[in-house]
Structure formats: C-alpha cells, structure tokens
Design a protein around this motif. Sequence first.
Motif, PDB file in Angstrom:
ATOM      1  N   GLY A 117       0.784  -1.244   0.000  1.00 46.47           N
ATOM      2  CA  GLY A 117       0.000   0.000   0.000  1.00 46.47           C
ATOM      3  C   GLY A 117       0.806   1.278   0.000  1.00 46.47           C
ATOM      4  N   LYS A 118       2.024   1.261   0.546  1.00 51.31           N
ATOM      5  CA  LYS A 118       2.804   2.509   0.636  1.00 51.31           C
ATOM      6  C   LYS A 118       3.499   2.888  -0.675  1.00 51.31           C
ATOM      7  N   TYR A 119       3.393   2.020  -1.678  1.00 52.14           N
ATOM      8  CA  TYR A 119       4.033   2.302  -2.968  1.00 52.14           C
ATOM      9  C   TYR A 119       3.010   2.421  -4.088  1.00 52.14           C
ATOM     10  N   PRO A 120       3.295   3.206  -5.134  1.00 51.91           N
ATOM     11  CA  PRO A 120       4.457   4.098  -5.214  1.00 51.91           C
ATOM     12  C   PRO A 120       4.287   5.306  -4.290  1.00 51.91           C
ATOM     13  N   ARG A 121       5.405   5.869  -3.896  1.00 54.68           N
ATOM     14  CA  ARG A 121       5.363   7.087  -3.098  1.00 54.68           C
ATOM     15  C   ARG A 121       4.893   8.256  -3.961  1.00 54.68           C
ATOM     16  N   LYS A 122       4.665   9.399  -3.341  1.00 52.64           N
ATOM     17  CA  LYS A 122       4.093  10.534  -4.079  1.00 52.64           C
ATOM     18  C   LYS A 122       5.007  10.969  -5.218  1.00 52.64           C
ATOM     19  N   ALA A 123       4.412  11.591  -6.215  1.00 52.84           N
ATOM     20  CA  ALA A 123       5.109  11.990  -7.438  1.00 52.84           C
ATOM     21  C   ALA A 123       6.394  12.766  -7.113  1.00 52.84           C
ATOM     22  N   GLY A 124       7.491  12.357  -7.743  1.00 59.26           N
ATOM     23  CA  GLY A 124       8.776  13.022  -7.539  1.00 59.26           C
ATOM     24  C   GLY A 124       9.673  12.305  -6.552  1.00 59.26           C
ATOM     25  N   MET A 125       9.088  11.581  -5.600  1.00 55.52           N
ATOM     26  CA  MET A 125       9.883  10.917  -4.564  1.00 55.52           C
ATOM     27  C   MET A 125      10.788   9.802  -5.090  1.00 55.52           C
ATOM     28  N   PRO A 126      10.290   8.934  -5.995  1.00 58.70           N
ATOM     29  CA  PRO A 126      11.183   7.860  -6.466  1.00 58.70           C
ATOM     30  C   PRO A 126      12.466   8.401  -7.105  1.00 58.70           C
ATOM     31  N   LEU A 127      12.355   9.495  -7.867  1.00 61.63           N
ATOM     32  CA  LEU A 127      13.542  10.083  -8.484  1.00 61.63           C
ATOM     33  C   LEU A 127      14.429  10.786  -7.456  1.00 61.63           C
ATOM     34  N   LYS A 128      13.789  11.482  -6.537  1.00 62.04           N
ATOM     35  CA  LYS A 128      14.523  12.257  -5.544  1.00 62.04           C
ATOM     36  C   LYS A 128      15.211  11.358  -4.519  1.00 62.04           C
ATOM     37  N   SER A 129      14.520  10.281  -4.149  1.00 65.75           N
ATOM     38  CA  SER A 129      15.025   9.407  -3.098  1.00 65.75           C
ATOM     39  C   SER A 129      14.780   7.934  -3.471  1.00 65.75           C
ATOM     40  N   PRO A 130      15.576   7.390  -4.412  1.00 65.25           N
ATOM     41  CA  PRO A 130      15.348   6.021  -4.879  1.00 65.25           C
ATOM     42  C   PRO A 130      15.499   4.991  -3.747  1.00 65.25           C
ATOM     43  N   LEU A 131      14.818   3.859  -3.908  1.00 68.62           N
ATOM     44  CA  LEU A 131      14.899   2.777  -2.921  1.00 68.62           C
ATOM     45  C   LEU A 131      16.200   2.008  -3.107  1.00 68.62           C
ATOM     46  N   VAL A 132      17.263   2.548  -2.514  1.00 66.25           N
ATOM     47  CA  VAL A 132      18.583   1.873  -2.603  1.00 66.25           C
ATOM     48  C   VAL A 132      19.128   1.642  -1.215  1.00 66.25           C
TER      49      VAL A 132
END
Length: 240
Positions: free
Chosen positions: A225-240
């Motif tokens: 449920g928590k994914y995807p995060r809000k627009a812009g977050m994956p690019l700004k803070s990737p899941l690494v």
Amino acid sequence: MDQVQAQFTGLLEEKGIKLNEQQLEQFEAYFRELVSWNEKMNLTGITEREEVYIKHFYDSLSLAFYVNIEGVGSLADIGSGAGFPGIPLKIAFPHLELTIVDSLNKRIQFLQHVANELKLEKVKLVHGRAEDLARQPGFRDSYDLVTARAVARMAVLNEFCLPFVKMGGTFAAMKGTDPSDEVKEASRSFKELKGKLKYSSQFELPVSNSDRHILIVEKLQATPGKYPRKAGMPLKSPLV
C-alpha cells in the motif's frame, strides 16, 4: 517496398516476426508523422529514415524476441515519449490492449494523432505521472506486461512500473548500456515492490551495432500500500 523497408522486414523475419502490407504502411505513416511533428516539438533526435526504422522501430520490437507477445493481453508503456516501444508493438501485434502513460500532454496529443492516423484500436493514452496513476483502480496491479524504454535507473523504474503489473505478470526494462550496476543498486526496490529479476539479455542492434539490454522482472505479489510514493519521490530518493 524500398530498401529500408526490405532491410527492416528481413531483420524481423529472422526473428520470426512477419509484417503484412498494412502494417508496413502503418510504420511508414508513423515515421512521417514523427518527423513532421518533430519540427514543432522535441520528440526525437533521430529523424533519418533508416535510423528511425532500426533505432526506434526494430529496437522497440526487440522486446518480442524475449517475451511471448502473442500470449500478452494488456500492455502498459510507462514514460513512452514518442511512443516507443508501445506503438511499434501495437502495430506488429494488433491484438494488444495498449495503455501509454506520459507526463507531458503534448506527447499524448501527438500519440493520439498517430493512433487516429494509423487507425489503431484498443489504445488508451493517459496524461499523468506514473506515481499518481499507479494508485488508481484499473491501473494498479492490472497489466500482463509493463515496459519502459530508456526512462530511468532500475531502482527508480521498479517503483514507476511494478505497481502497474498484475501478480504473475512481467515488467520488461529496455536499456542501452550494461545495467549490471543498476541491478545491484536496485536490490532493495525489487524486494520492497515484490519483483524478482528473472533474467537479463544483451544483444546488438543491427546496422548501428549498438548495445542493448532487456531485463525481465516477474511480479510476485500485489504492490504494498505505501508504494508508489508521491510523485517526484522515487527520483529524488530512490529505494537503494
């Protein structure tokens, strides 16, 4: 059929893909519209006819060398830009129910024009951010096959694309350079988004001899449920 089309069809036939006259006419109309609209807006840096046929059309269809497209009902192309790989796949495999997602409305307008000109049916063109759309019913956990071509690194792409894939479905990432480092970097995102890398294949694009890689990812479970995060977050803070 001229030399460019003969080369294109010959290369595809070597891979078991046969195009009829109507499909060839659709590819040629697509080329014309791409070059025409490219004068008004930035769709591609590649406009020379043979290069478009190889580096855009053939390259897009290369996905069918690694995935049984005949067995795919629904395809979502995320961040499609000028329609690659979605539109070439739809031309070659008319049975596909194609959804294209792009964040720029001008590109969606171009693709709508192309779909109308080519008389393509069962094509849905959606203006929006992948992160927003993947939270909506009808998009989330819905597609047999989801693809993205040269969009972002795997740690980001997984969050953009895996939420659209149905359980047991496939995400195919189409890459240029060797993605080995990206795959290592993306290990957390695979785990969080319930995806498993099945295999990665490398091939050379004909004529240009440039490197291509296709990564095939299986969706194991529904998107948390928590994914995807809000627009812009994956690019700004990737899941690494």
